[in-house]
Design an enzyme around this catalytic site. Structure first.
Site, mmCIF file in Angstrom:
data_model
loop_
_atom_site.group_PDB
_atom_site.id
_atom_site.type_symbol
_atom_site.label_atom_id
_atom_site.label_comp_id
_atom_site.label_asym_id
_atom_site.label_seq_id
_atom_site.Cartn_x
_atom_site.Cartn_y
_atom_site.Cartn_z
ATOM 1 N N HIS A 98 1.696 12.344 -2.201
ATOM 2 C CA HIS A 98 2.613 11.214 -2.009
ATOM 3 C C HIS A 98 3.486 10.919 -3.246
ATOM 4 C CE1 HIS A 98 0.843 10.718 1.797
ATOM 5 N NE2 HIS A 98 -0.086 9.827 1.531
ATOM 6 N N HIS A 149 4.480 4.596 5.295
ATOM 7 C CA HIS A 149 3.011 4.643 5.296
ATOM 8 C C HIS A 149 2.359 3.338 5.755
ATOM 9 C CE1 HIS A 149 -0.908 6.117 4.023
ATOM 10 N NE2 HIS A 149 -0.348 7.288 3.744
ATOM 11 N N GLU A 197 2.816 8.985 10.257
ATOM 12 C CA GLU A 197 3.802 9.254 9.207
ATOM 13 C C GLU A 197 4.672 10.430 9.638
ATOM 14 O OE1 GLU A 197 1.375 10.048 5.666
ATOM 15 O OE2 GLU A 197 -0.203 9.034 6.758
HETATM 16 C C1 BGC Z 1 -3.087 11.089 3.825
HETATM 17 C C2 BGC Z 1 -4.536 10.820 3.544
HETATM 18 C C3 BGC Z 1 -4.642 9.865 2.394
HETATM 19 C C4 BGC Z 1 -3.894 8.618 2.753
HETATM 20 C C5 BGC Z 1 -3.917 7.557 1.702
HETATM 21 C C6 BGC Z 1 -2.434 9.801 4.127
HETATM 22 O O1 BGC Z 1 -1.079 9.997 4.321
HETATM 23 O O2 BGC Z 1 -2.909 11.990 4.870
HETATM 24 O O3 BGC Z 1 -5.218 12.014 3.253
HETATM 25 O O4 BGC Z 1 -5.961 9.574 2.093
HETATM 26 O O5 BGC Z 1 -2.574 8.930 3.032
HETATM 27 O O6 BGC Z 1 -3.649 8.043 0.480
#
Ligand code: BGC
Length: 387
Positions: free
Chosen positions: A145, A219, A350
């Site tokens: 991310h 998110h 997402e």
């Molecule tokens: C991911 C997860 C992660 C979460 C929070 C999601 O987009 O796919 O693996 O734990 O975000 O960080």
């Protein structure tokens, strides 16, 4: 009945009948517009200062149906989204916090825009035009991310937008060359709009001065019964995807796209999120390959809350969607109004490209070059289940 009485009776009945017919004609000619007369609005409030002393605001967008979304320019975070359920009962359907301080403390990306590259890049490395880049590692051995200080932790410049049928805010951020290890100055714009059709629309745009990977997404953790009101396992989910990106236990794709057929990942027909979740170690955290790769706006998911009847539909121009069922929520995040978020208390949908795309030659490319535009549109549309 005498002649006089009869005359009197017919005169009055006729007048009454005529009035009735006229009334029906008048009302049926006029279409019912929900919330007509009410006006859309944008309210800006002080949301405090970051630890670094930057001023942050909270924007409240209201549409003609009185639906509201609150967004802060810290992390481009959607903090609140009250949606009507049965009998008009409002429930805030996104997980989050009451204060900026809590958003600045570690949390799992509640409501944020993630980038420059959402999802994982294996070992935080990729090679582009013969140069190998090393990114910040923030997820074990991997980059997740956007890194240690991704787009979810920066202050965006905000501008209010009012159009005929929507209100919105335009958030801009310049991600500098070298930030978190990425090449190129990337100018990013996110436009969040709330339409009078009860849609939360997210328009993404980015340009760069050097080739760089870009994969932006939103998110929010949704719970259509209300944030903190139990888990989402009984929500009915549909995802029109025949395949998903196979990944290892660290969620790094092998490059293979496997069929969902005869697996607990098959949501092509509506199914309870929890129906087969026990067969998926840890819960769902998978990238689905949508049946659209042409970049046009397509249906990507539908979720229905069993008790309140709230429905959320997702439309996107992106080729993939990550389903994440809040597997790592463990009750340590105390949310809005003191509500505690336990495992599976929210789901994320997402819209994005597939994980680790820069290292997967078989996946659609996420490389943006100077002169090109990264564009992505996603719509989360809210309604009530029709009986
Ligand atoms: C991911 C997860 C992660 C979460 C929070 C999601 O987009 O796919 O693996 O734990 O975000 O960080």
């Amino acid at each position: 009945m005498s002649l006089k009485n009869r005359e009197y009776f017919f005169k009055h009945v006729l007048v009454l009948l005529l009035c009735g017919v006229l009334a029906v004609a008048c009302t049926s000619g006029k279409e019912e517009i929900p919330g007509e007369g009410k006006s859309m609005s944008i309210k800006k409030e002080d949301f405090g200062k970051t630890g670094a002393g930057e001023k942050v605001d909270l924007y409240t967008l209201t549409n003609r149906n009185n639906m509201v979304v609150k967004i802060t320019n810290y992390g481009a975070i959607v903090t609140s989204l009250p949606v009507p359920g049965k009998e008009g009962k409002l429930a805030d359907v996104v997980l989050g916090f009451d204060t900026l301080k809590e958003y600045e403390a570690p949390h799992p990306y509640f409501g944020a825009i993630v980038g420059r590259v959402g999802n994982r890049i294996a070992k935080g490395k990729f090679t582009l035009d013969g140069v190998t880049y090393t990114l910040a590692l923030n997820n074990g051995n991997h980059h997740l991310h956007g890194g240690i200080k991704g787009f979810d932790k920066v202050v965006w410049k905000a501008e209010e937008i009012k159009k005929e049928n929507e209100v919105g805010i335009k958030l801009s951020y310049l991600s500098k060359d070298g930030e978190e290890g990425y090449p190129g100055n990337l100018a990013v714009t996110i436009v969040y709009s709330l339409t009078n059709d009860n849609e939360l629309k997210i328009n993404y745009l980015a340009t760069t001065d050097k080739p760089t990977p870009v994969n932006l997404t939103h998110h929010s953790y949704f719970n259509l019964e209300g944030a903190g009101e139990g888990d989402v396992l009984e929500h009915l989910l549909t995802i029109p995807a025949d395949t998903f990106a196979q990944a290892d236990e660290e969620l790094i794709p092998s490059g293979e796209l496997l069929p969902v057929e005869n697996t607990p990942l098959d949501f092509r027909r509506p199914a309870g999120i929890g129906n087969r979740i026990k067969e998926v170690p840890g819960g769902y955290d998978h990238n689905y390959v949508l049946n659209n790769t042409g970049g046009s706006l397509c249906f990507a998911a539908r979720v229905e809350a069993p008790r309140s009847g709230r429905v959320m539909e997702v439309f996107t121009t992106e080729p993939g969607i990550q389903l994440y069922t809040g597997n790592f929520l463990d009750g340590s995040n105390k949310g809005k109004g003191g509500k505690v978020y336990h495992k599976h208390y929210g789901f994320c949908l997402e819209t994005q490209h597939y994980p680790d795309s820069p290292n997967q030659p078989g996946f659609p490319s996420i490389i943006l070059r100077p002169g090109q535009e990264y564009r992505h549109l996603t719509i989360y549309k809210f309604s009530l289940k029709k009986n």
